[in-house]
Design an enzyme around this catalytic site. Structure first.
Site, PDB file in Angstrom:
ATOM      1  N   GLU A 182     -17.836  42.347   8.317  1.00 18.81           N
ATOM      2  CA  GLU A 182     -18.690  42.983   7.307  1.00 18.81           C
ATOM      3  C   GLU A 182     -19.087  44.408   7.684  1.00 18.81           C
ATOM      4  O   GLU A 182     -19.323  45.237   6.809  1.00 18.81           O
ATOM      5  CB  GLU A 182     -19.929  42.114   7.073  1.00 18.81           C
ATOM      6  CG  GLU A 182     -20.719  42.569   5.861  1.00 18.81           C
ATOM      7  CD  GLU A 182     -21.742  41.560   5.383  1.00 18.81           C
ATOM      8  OE1 GLU A 182     -21.602  40.355   5.698  1.00 18.81           O
ATOM      9  OE2 GLU A 182     -22.677  41.991   4.687  1.00 18.81           O
ATOM     10  N   ALA A 240     -20.680  38.228  17.587  1.00 21.65           N
ATOM     11  CA  ALA A 240     -19.927  36.974  17.686  1.00 21.65           C
ATOM     12  C   ALA A 240     -20.117  36.110  16.453  1.00 21.65           C
ATOM     13  O   ALA A 240     -20.398  34.913  16.541  1.00 21.65           O
ATOM     14  CB  ALA A 240     -20.334  36.228  18.950  1.00 21.65           C
ATOM     15  N   GLU A 257     -14.863  29.998  -7.930  1.00 26.70           N
ATOM     16  CA  GLU A 257     -16.053  30.848  -7.899  1.00 26.70           C
ATOM     17  C   GLU A 257     -15.906  31.947  -8.943  1.00 26.70           C
ATOM     18  O   GLU A 257     -14.815  32.185  -9.474  1.00 26.70           O
ATOM     19  CB  GLU A 257     -16.262  31.436  -6.500  1.00 26.70           C
ATOM     20  CG  GLU A 257     -16.751  30.375  -5.520  1.00 26.70           C
ATOM     21  CD  GLU A 257     -17.209  30.929  -4.186  1.00 26.70           C
ATOM     22  OE1 GLU A 257     -16.940  32.101  -3.894  1.00 26.70           O
ATOM     23  OE2 GLU A 257     -17.824  30.164  -3.432  1.00 26.70           O
ATOM     24  N   HIS A 277     -27.075  40.589  -0.200  1.00 27.52           N
ATOM     25  CA  HIS A 277     -26.234  39.507   0.302  1.00 27.52           C
ATOM     26  C   HIS A 277     -25.057  40.026   1.122  1.00 27.52           C
ATOM     27  O   HIS A 277     -24.725  39.464   2.150  1.00 27.52           O
ATOM     28  CB  HIS A 277     -25.731  38.726  -0.912  1.00 27.52           C
ATOM     29  CG  HIS A 277     -24.881  37.547  -0.585  1.00 27.52           C
ATOM     30  ND1 HIS A 277     -25.339  36.511   0.194  1.00 27.52           N
ATOM     31  CD2 HIS A 277     -23.606  37.230  -0.931  1.00 27.52           C
ATOM     32  CE1 HIS A 277     -24.377  35.601   0.307  1.00 27.52           C
ATOM     33  NE2 HIS A 277     -23.311  36.024  -0.342  1.00 27.52           N
TER      34      HIS A 277
HETATM   35  C1  LIG Z   1     -25.859  32.800   2.909  1.00 21.24           C
HETATM   36  C2  LIG Z   1     -24.496  33.453   2.948  1.00 21.24           C
HETATM   37  C3  LIG Z   1     -23.404  32.821   2.366  1.00 21.24           C
HETATM   38  C4  LIG Z   1     -22.140  33.413   2.386  1.00 21.24           C
HETATM   39  N1  LIG Z   1     -21.077  32.739   1.857  1.00 21.24           N
HETATM   40  C5  LIG Z   1     -19.838  33.292   1.971  1.00 21.24           C
HETATM   41  C6  LIG Z   1     -18.690  32.584   1.530  1.00 21.24           C
HETATM   42  O1  LIG Z   1     -18.775  31.453   1.080  1.00 21.24           O
HETATM   43  N2  LIG Z   1     -17.471  33.189   1.648  1.00 21.24           N
HETATM   44  C7  LIG Z   1     -17.333  34.450   2.174  1.00 21.24           C
HETATM   45  O2  LIG Z   1     -16.210  34.951   2.253  1.00 21.24           O
HETATM   46  N3  LIG Z   1     -18.411  35.129   2.605  1.00 21.24           N
HETATM   47  C8  LIG Z   1     -19.648  34.580   2.536  1.00 21.24           C
HETATM   48  N4  LIG Z   1     -20.721  35.271   2.987  1.00 21.24           N
HETATM   49  C9  LIG Z   1     -20.503  36.543   3.666  1.00 21.24           C
HETATM   50  C10 LIG Z   1     -19.932  36.250   5.046  1.00 21.24           C
HETATM   51  O3  LIG Z   1     -20.582  35.122   5.599  1.00 21.24           O
HETATM   52  C11 LIG Z   1     -20.112  37.438   5.971  1.00 21.24           C
HETATM   53  O4  LIG Z   1     -19.600  38.589   5.377  1.00 21.24           O
HETATM   54  C12 LIG Z   1     -19.378  37.192   7.280  1.00 21.24           C
HETATM   55  O5  LIG Z   1     -19.772  35.969   7.839  1.00 21.24           O
HETATM   56  C13 LIG Z   1     -19.666  38.319   8.234  1.00 21.24           C
HETATM   57  O6  LIG Z   1     -19.090  37.983   9.456  1.00 21.24           O
HETATM   58  P1  LIG Z   1     -19.232  39.020  10.645  1.00 21.24           P
HETATM   59  O7  LIG Z   1     -18.601  38.355  11.821  1.00 21.24           O
HETATM   60  O8  LIG Z   1     -18.763  40.340  10.226  1.00 21.24           O
HETATM   61  O9  LIG Z   1     -20.819  39.154  10.883  1.00 21.24           O
HETATM   62  P2  LIG Z   1     -21.921  38.034  11.278  1.00 21.24           P
HETATM   63  O10 LIG Z   1     -21.419  36.662  11.037  1.00 21.24           O
HETATM   64  O11 LIG Z   1     -23.167  38.431  10.611  1.00 21.24           O
HETATM   65  O12 LIG Z   1     -22.025  38.218  12.851  1.00 21.24           O
HETATM   66  C14 LIG Z   1     -22.572  39.390  13.408  1.00 21.24           C
HETATM   67  C15 LIG Z   1     -22.847  39.139  14.885  1.00 21.24           C
HETATM   68  O13 LIG Z   1     -23.165  40.352  15.538  1.00 21.24           O
HETATM   69  C16 LIG Z   1     -24.268  40.157  16.410  1.00 21.24           C
HETATM   70  N5  LIG Z   1     -24.864  41.466  16.655  1.00 21.24           N
HETATM   71  C17 LIG Z   1     -25.415  42.310  15.750  1.00 21.24           C
HETATM   72  N6  LIG Z   1     -25.821  43.439  16.348  1.00 21.24           N
HETATM   73  C18 LIG Z   1     -25.511  43.322  17.663  1.00 21.24           C
HETATM   74  C19 LIG Z   1     -25.675  44.159  18.801  1.00 21.24           C
HETATM   75  N7  LIG Z   1     -26.246  45.379  18.702  1.00 21.24           N
HETATM   76  N8  LIG Z   1     -25.250  43.715  20.017  1.00 21.24           N
HETATM   77  C20 LIG Z   1     -24.662  42.475  20.133  1.00 21.24           C
HETATM   78  N9  LIG Z   1     -24.498  41.648  19.080  1.00 21.24           N
HETATM   79  C21 LIG Z   1     -24.900  42.064  17.868  1.00 21.24           C
HETATM   80  C22 LIG Z   1     -25.104  39.142  15.657  1.00 21.24           C
HETATM   81  O14 LIG Z   1     -26.025  38.480  16.509  1.00 21.24           O
HETATM   82  C23 LIG Z   1     -24.010  38.208  15.156  1.00 21.24           C
HETATM   83  O15 LIG Z   1     -23.614  37.323  16.173  1.00 21.24           O
HETATM   84  C24 LIG Z   1     -21.991  34.685   2.976  1.00 21.24           C
HETATM   85  C25 LIG Z   1     -23.080  35.329   3.549  1.00 21.24           C
HETATM   86  C26 LIG Z   1     -24.324  34.717   3.548  1.00 21.24           C
HETATM   87  C27 LIG Z   1     -25.484  35.424   4.183  1.00 21.24           C
END
Ligand SMILES: Cc1cc2nc3c(=O)[nH]c(=O)nc-3n(C[C@H](O)[C@H](O)[C@H](O)COP(=O)(O)OP(=O)(O)OC[C@H]3O[C@@H](n4cnc5c(N)ncnc54)[C@H](O)[C@@H]3O)c2cc1C
Length: 513
Positions: A361, A17, A118, A337
């Site tokens: 991601e 989430a 950026e 990162h």
């Molecule tokens: C410090 C930082 C700054 C960033 N800045 C930028 C930016 O400015 N612009 C940009 O485009 N990108 C940025 N990024 C990258 C971007 O934030 C991420 O790529 C993006 O938020 C990933 O979103 P996501 O929903 O795929 O994963 P996440 O936001 O990491 O969410 C993953 C979710 O899965 C859950 N989860 C994991 N495994 C399980 C499981 N087995 N069962 C149930 N739940 C699980 C976790 O608890 C979490 O809720 C940044 C990253 C970081 C770390």
């Protein structure tokens, strides 16, 4: 778990989430879905930490063509151009969609959306919120939207531990919370579990982001792509705090420079200098640190006393560490990162296992190639959530029987493999180190310990990195320093990686007494 899992049978299950999972659930509404989150919604996720923003060609001097060209240049020959085109063209509508969902983006005095710059972007195109608190605002608004959407059943504090596969097709999710295991019977699962930074000692990701979704997909037999490509951010705040705090590239976009302890701008000759591509800047910083220097980001001349107003969140955590960016240079070092690789998906986010999608991601759509262009990932997650939702809606519905709940594997723990992965798969790699790592991870990955899943992910990444005998984008092999003439994406399954690792010829590390 309070809900009877039989009442949820057949609904699509979204695992994770962060922005990808929240958006996929919202895009599927009003279809009933289950949103499974190991942490409270939006917690233990990279999404709320995002500072810079979302890349979208909304400026009057910008166009999707220019955004496309910048993305392809950063991707170093490995982007899938058709995918890039689809995403950059959809990016402006994605911003409008987020606004309709309640996200408040920063605005310029004339009322237009304020745009940041950026590294490696040829135009100002970073849409942001709360200055440098974009992720926090996104997650706030999307969590609120999810909570007011009755078709979304939220299960918090429950982690997916295995995907149930029958006849090569998804049949459910085996999940566990503090009370025990539970089986969710479904033929449609979306992995939205985020990245792999938690496999590294120096990382900006929450430590729980260690590739759990990759392990689930790998053990279900899915093909994984481009796993060797890990982006190291050049400017994480260099203190003992983990995860490391990020000093956004947007700070360099405002004119901050990288200096060493003597005040020398040691990257002045790099193409683009401090605003060169992330991989090149990260290598420059890493090598300078390796020569015994200290590295700082100096914002005093360009921002000075304006720093706190433009970057309030960064200012706050710098101050917590005793650094005032208006007066002091900020100590920085590279940190893992972002993972460009992930579950190989097609244009609808479908993996090679029927019934399994991936978004955000954890997925490898082909957008980023060998190196992600800054702020393209949030945009990708929002756009791809729409594709995944369309794909799920169009998928034929299948009846899946409620299976008996098996015992869930133990809760995964990445701490035991972090040292191995950090050593072998860092900013600079070589064949010997990668072979050692693969050999060390093999028995862990095939065991049943808490390190089995993190080790499996590290192993597939190491085998992918071994197979890429060139340096391209974020993947830098000191034993293969040049770029090969042919650009090819890499694809691997866990079974293939285990076999390659088992057949490796390597010299074991000398043990010290
Ligand atoms: C410090 C930082 C700054 C960033 N800045 C930028 C930016 O400015 N612009 C940009 O485009 N990108 C940025 N990024 C990258 C971007 O934030 C991420 O790529 C993006 O938020 C990933 O979103 P996501 O929903 O795929 O994963 P996440 O936001 O990491 O969410 C993953 C979710 O899965 C859950 N989860 C994991 N495994 C399980 C499981 N087995 N069962 C149930 N739940 C699980 C976790 O608890 C979490 O809720 C940044 C990253 C970081 C770390």
């Amino acid at each position: 778990m309070n809900t009877d899992p039989r009442d949820l049978a057949g609904r699509p299950v979204i695992v994770g989430a962060g922005i990808a999972g929240l958006m996929t659930a919202l895009e599927l509404a009003p279809e009933p879905v289950v949103l499974l989150s190991a942490a409270p919604l939006g917690g233990e996720a990279s999404s709320p930490l995002a500072q810079g923003g979302l890349a979208a060609a909304v400026g009057s001097d910008d166009s999707p063509e220019l955004h496309l060209a910048d993305t392809l240049a950063a991707g170093d020959g490995l982007c899938d151009e058709a995918v890039v085109r689809r995403i950059v063209e959809a990016a402006p509508q994605a911003i409008e969609r987020l606004e309709r969902l309640g996200v408040g983006f920063d605005r310029a005095p004339d009322g237009s959306i304020a745009l940041g710059l950026e590294a490696a972007h040829s135009r100002r195109r970073i849409v942001h919120a709360g200055g440098d608190a974009t992720g926090r605002e996104l997650v706030r608004a999307l969590v609120a939207a999810v909570r007011r959407t009755p078709s979304i059943t939220v299960l918090e504090g429950i982690a997916a531990r295995r995907l149930i596969v029958e006849d090569g097709t998804i049949a459910g999710v085996l999940a566990a919370d503090a009370e025990g295991a539970v089986t969710l019977a479904t033929g449609r699962v979306v992995l939205a579990t985020g990245g792999v930074g938690g496999l590294f000692r120096d990382t900006t990701n929450p430590l729980g982001c260690f590739g759990q979704g990759l392990a689930l997909a790998a053990r279900a037999g899915a093909e994984l792509a481009d796993l060797e490509f890990v982006q190291f951010h050049p400017t994480a705040l260099d203190t003992p705090v983990r995860p490391m705090r990020l000093v956004s590239e947007a700070v360099r976009g405002e004119g901050a420079v990288l200096v060493d302890e003597t005040g020398r701008r040691f990257l002045a000759d790099l193409q683009g200098a401090e605003l060169g591509t992330r991989d090149a800047v990260a290598r420059g910083v890493f090598r300078h640190l390796g020569r015994g220097h200290k590295v700082f980001l100096d914002t005093r001349a360009c921002l000075g006393s304006r720093f706190a107003a433009r970057f309030p969140a960064i200012d706050a955590f710098c101050r917590e560490a005793g650094i005032d960016p208006a007066l002091d240079p900020i100590p920085v070092r590279p940190a893992a990162h972002y993972h460009m690789g992930g579950v190989a998906v097609d244009g609808e986010g479908r993996s090679t296992v029927p019934g399994l999608w991936a978004c955000g991601e954890v997925a490898s759509t082909g957008l980023h190639g060998a190196n992600r262009l800054a702020s393209n990932s949030l945009t990708e997650a929002v756009v791809a959530a729409g594709w995944v939702a369309d794909g799920i809606r169009n998928a034929p519905s299948r009846h899946v029987a409620q299976a008996e709940t098996a015992q869930a594997p133990v809760r995964p723990d990445a701490s035991l493999v972090r040292g191995i992965v950090s050593q072998a798969l860092g900013v600079l790699r070589d064949g010997d180190g990668l072979r050692q790592a693969a050999a060390a991870l093999l028995p862990l990955a095939t065991g049943a310990g808490a390190d089995a899943d993190p080790a499996a992910v590290g192993l597939v990444m190491a085998v992918a990195a071994l197979g890429r005998e060139e340096s391209r984008g974020a993947h830098c092999r000191t034993d293969h320093p040049t770029r090969s003439g042919v650009a090819r994406r890499s694809k691997l399954t866990l079974d293939a990686a285990l076999q390659i690792a088992a057949e490796l010829d390597f010299t074991p590390l000398a043990r010290s007494a």
